[in-house]
Design an enzyme around this catalytic site. Structure first.
Site, PDB file in Angstrom:
ATOM      1  N   LYS A  20       0.829  -1.208   0.000  1.00 18.79           N
ATOM      2  CA  LYS A  20       0.000   0.000   0.000  1.00 18.79           C
ATOM      3  C   LYS A  20       0.861   1.255   0.000  1.00 18.79           C
ATOM      4  O   LYS A  20       0.614   2.167  -0.794  1.00 18.79           O
ATOM      5  CB  LYS A  20      -0.930  -0.049   1.227  1.00 18.79           C
ATOM      6  N   SER A  21       1.880   1.295   0.856  1.00 20.94           N
ATOM      7  CA  SER A  21       2.727   2.501   0.926  1.00 20.94           C
ATOM      8  C   SER A  21       3.383   2.779  -0.424  1.00 20.94           C
ATOM      9  O   SER A  21       3.427   3.916  -0.891  1.00 20.94           O
ATOM     10  CB  SER A  21       3.834   2.309   1.966  1.00 20.94           C
ATOM     11  N   ARG A  25       2.804   5.963  -3.366  1.00 21.45           N
ATOM     12  CA  ARG A  25       3.933   6.743  -3.895  1.00 21.45           C
ATOM     13  C   ARG A  25       4.109   6.524  -5.390  1.00 21.45           C
ATOM     14  O   ARG A  25       4.608   7.402  -6.091  1.00 21.45           O
ATOM     15  CB  ARG A  25       5.205   6.370  -3.123  1.00 21.45           C
ATOM     16  N   SER A 164       7.876   9.519  11.701  1.00 24.33           N
ATOM     17  CA  SER A 164       6.741   9.182  10.829  1.00 24.33           C
ATOM     18  C   SER A 164       7.112   9.357   9.367  1.00 24.33           C
ATOM     19  O   SER A 164       7.554  10.433   8.952  1.00 24.33           O
ATOM     20  CB  SER A 164       5.549  10.077  11.181  1.00 24.33           C
ATOM     21  N   GLN A 166       5.030   9.393   6.944  1.00 30.11           N
ATOM     22  CA  GLN A 166       4.073  10.286   6.288  1.00 30.11           C
ATOM     23  C   GLN A 166       4.513  11.738   6.439  1.00 30.11           C
ATOM     24  O   GLN A 166       4.456  12.512   5.472  1.00 30.11           O
ATOM     25  CB  GLN A 166       2.678  10.088   6.882  1.00 30.11           C
ATOM     26  N   ASP A 317       2.400  -1.186  11.757  1.00 29.98           N
ATOM     27  CA  ASP A 317       1.087  -1.621  11.251  1.00 29.98           C
ATOM     28  C   ASP A 317       0.811  -3.093  11.570  1.00 29.98           C
ATOM     29  O   ASP A 317      -0.314  -3.560  11.394  1.00 29.98           O
ATOM     30  CB  ASP A 317       0.990  -1.398   9.736  1.00 29.98           C
ATOM     31  N   LYS A 344      -4.223   5.870  14.789  1.00 25.31           N
ATOM     32  CA  LYS A 344      -4.280   5.219  13.472  1.00 25.31           C
ATOM     33  C   LYS A 344      -5.752   5.170  13.023  1.00 25.31           C
ATOM     34  O   LYS A 344      -6.565   5.923  13.541  1.00 25.31           O
ATOM     35  CB  LYS A 344      -3.655   3.821  13.541  1.00 25.31           C
ATOM     36  N   ARG A 348      -5.904   1.780  18.069  1.00 26.49           N
ATOM     37  CA  ARG A 348      -5.589   0.349  17.967  1.00 26.49           C
ATOM     38  C   ARG A 348      -5.199  -0.276  19.305  1.00 26.49           C
ATOM     39  O   ARG A 348      -5.376  -1.480  19.484  1.00 26.49           O
ATOM     40  CB  ARG A 348      -4.491   0.122  16.914  1.00 26.49           C
ATOM     41  N   ARG A 390      -7.097  -3.411   9.716  1.00 26.64           N
ATOM     42  CA  ARG A 390      -6.090  -4.292  10.331  1.00 26.64           C
ATOM     43  C   ARG A 390      -6.622  -4.984  11.589  1.00 26.64           C
ATOM     44  O   ARG A 390      -6.204  -6.093  11.914  1.00 26.64           O
ATOM     45  CB  ARG A 390      -4.807  -3.517  10.620  1.00 26.64           C
TER      46      ARG A 390
HETATM   47  C1  S3P Z   1       2.785   4.982   6.128  1.00 25.29           C
HETATM   48  C2  S3P Z   1       3.438   5.328   7.269  1.00 25.29           C
HETATM   49  C3  S3P Z   1       3.070   4.866   8.615  1.00 25.29           C
HETATM   50  C4  S3P Z   1       2.098   3.704   8.564  1.00 25.29           C
HETATM   51  C5  S3P Z   1       1.013   3.925   7.555  1.00 25.29           C
HETATM   52  C6  S3P Z   1       1.602   4.099   6.177  1.00 25.29           C
HETATM   53  C7  S3P Z   1       3.258   5.486   4.840  1.00 25.29           C
HETATM   54  O1  S3P Z   1       2.473   5.912   9.330  1.00 25.29           O
HETATM   55  O2  S3P Z   1       1.548   3.459   9.827  1.00 25.29           O
HETATM   56  O3  S3P Z   1       0.127   2.823   7.541  1.00 25.29           O
HETATM   57  O4  S3P Z   1       2.860   4.955   3.786  1.00 25.29           O
HETATM   58  O5  S3P Z   1       4.051   6.444   4.846  1.00 25.29           O
HETATM   59  P1  S3P Z   1       3.360   7.074  10.040  1.00 25.29           P
HETATM   60  O6  S3P Z   1       4.144   7.727   8.994  1.00 25.29           O
HETATM   61  O7  S3P Z   1       2.394   8.028  10.647  1.00 25.29           O
HETATM   62  O8  S3P Z   1       4.179   6.359  11.042  1.00 25.29           O
END
Ligand code: S3P
Length: 430
Positions: A20-21, A25, A164, A166, A317, A344, A348, A390
């Site tokens: 997914k990540s 991107r 993080s 993100q 995750d 999240k 969680r 999840r």
């Molecule tokens: C992700 C970063 C993580 C993760 C999320 C996806 C990403 O969060 O928990 O499911 O794709 O950059 P954080 O960046 O807030 O840790």
């Protein structure tokens, strides 16, 4: 409502859906590039579709033909969206897209579903404001919907104390169009897919171990070159089957093409530390990311383990499914330094503790984690997922190991990351 009962074992081969990540991107970065990019094995899920729809609403042409997404890069010339942009349930979409929108002079409004509108955004809004973008939203800009007008940015230096990806990615994306250097420090390396893909697209990045942890730096004004990306299978989705196979006697599975980037494979490493049989085969590199086939066998006599704060980013995750394995291990396992889990898709920590207790496990809750005294056999229960994919998948696996019936209250939420989860699980069940 979905009913789950004990099964004998899991057997066979499976290629779980793509990461997914990386899939987020793999549309965002090509949309900013010069030229046409090609993406294969892209993940079609609710979260990644939210990103794709936003990219299209910004005027980027994306076609899907013969299994390949073709993305015509805009070279940062996006168009003003006519409607409110909807990130749905996806924090990655919201936070990364705010970084992209900050590079644009036009006006845009971003929102999300009920869960996302409760999640904190100041962590990206504040650095973007420091970069001179204009953002406003509910609760001083901490909550969606957020209105944004960017352009004429200035590079900043950010200490990202929660590690993080993100936040890091948002600031780096904005930094691509900022004047001067943008740099992000983090105490521990968070997932580095943005950095890997930026490098593959010709952006000069400097990253190194600094005195406060990891540093990544880039200079504004660089052009991204179109690229080809093959998305590997998602280790976060593979984790559910891995746990099931480790816990169910007689199981033996092979999970194909799994991303094993060290910023993401903490769950597999933790299982090995517990004594589980989890082995990487055919280790190789695909689109700049390490990938392996993961061979997993039933592993009796698992030992309790502790997850320390510095280990959290590499398995953040996977903590819900790790908790299910901990409930089956001998001794007391703990997770600390994971307060981020409270913000999240659901809280969680609360969801894990509450649902495991319903199944008869001995669990203690902390502000930043929990401890589980493993070994009490689980019994079926009604599981409250809080609409969190999840939690739904983790407790489905728990249900496979429990006596009696387990009911999952909103099973459809798995579509956020894994639309065919239940079908794939059925296929491996023996
Ligand atoms: C992700 C970063 C993580 C993760 C999320 C996806 C990403 O969060 O928990 O499911 O794709 O950059 P954080 O960046 O807030 O840790």
């Amino acid at each position: 409502m979905k009913s789950v009962r004990k099964v004998r074992c899991l057997k066979g081969e499976l290629r779980v859906p793509s990461d997914k990540s990386i899939s987020h991107r793999a549309v965002i970065l090509p949309a900013l590039a010069e030229g046409e990019s090609y993406v294969q094995e892209w993940l079609w899920s609710k979260d990644t579709l939210a990103t794709l729809n936003i990219i299209r609403a910004l005027g980027v042409k994306v076609r899907y033909k013969n299994g390949t997404l073709r993305i015509k890069g805009s070279n940062f010339e996006l168009s003003e969206p006519q409607r409110v942009l909807d990130a749905k349930n996806s924090g990655t979409t919201a936070r990364l897209m705010l970084g992209v929108l900050a590079t644009q002079r036009f006006f845009a409004v971003l929102t999300g579903d009920q869960s996302l509108r409760r999640r904190p955004m100041l962590r990206v809004v504040e650095p973007l404001r420091r970069m001179r973008a204009h953002l406003d939203g509910r609760e001083g800009g901490d909550k969606l919907p957020i209105a944004i007008r960017g352009g004429a940015l200035k590079g900043i230096s950010l200490f990202n104390k929660k590690a993080s990806a993100q936040v890091k990615s948002c600031v780096l994306l904005a930094g691509l169009r900022a004047e001067g250097i943008t740099e992000v420090y983090e105490p521990y390396l968070s997932r580095d897919h943005t950095e890997r893909l930026l490098s593959a697209m010709g952006v000069k990045l400097i990253s190194y171990d600094g005195k406060d942890g990891r540093v990544v730096k880039l200079e504004g004004g660089q052009t991204l070159k179109a690229t080809e990306i093959l998305c590997p299978a998602d280790p976060s989705s593979a984790a559910f089957f891995t746990a099931g196979a480790v816990l169910l006697e007689g199981s033996e599975i092979l999970l194909k093409d799994v991303l094993v980037n060290p910023t993401r494979d903490g769950f597999f490493r933790k299982l090995r530390e517990m004594g589980a049989h989890v082995q990487y085969e055919n280790l190789r590199e695909i689109s700049g990311e390490p990938v392996a086939d993961v061979y997993v066998k039933y592993s009796g006599g698992l030992k309790a383990v502790d997850v320390h704060p510095e280990e959290v980013p590499s398995l953040i995750d996977e903590i819900p499914i790790l908790a299910i394995v901990m409930a089956h291990a001998q001794g007391v396992s703990t997770v600390r330094g994971a307060g981020e889990l409270r913000v999240k898709e659901s809280d969680r920590i609360k969801a894990i503790v509450e649902n495991l207790r319903r199944m008869g496990a001995k669990v203690e809750e902390y502000e930043d984690g929990f401890s589980i005294e493993g070994g009490t056999p689980l019994r079926g229960a009604l599981i409250k997922t809080y609409g969190d994919h999840r939690i739904a998948m983790s407790f489905t696996i728990a249900g496979l190991t429990a006596e009696g019936e387990t009911q999952i209250d909103e099973p459809e939420c798995v579509a956020v990351s894994y639309p065919n989860f239940f079908q794939d699980l059925e296929r491996l069940t023996c």
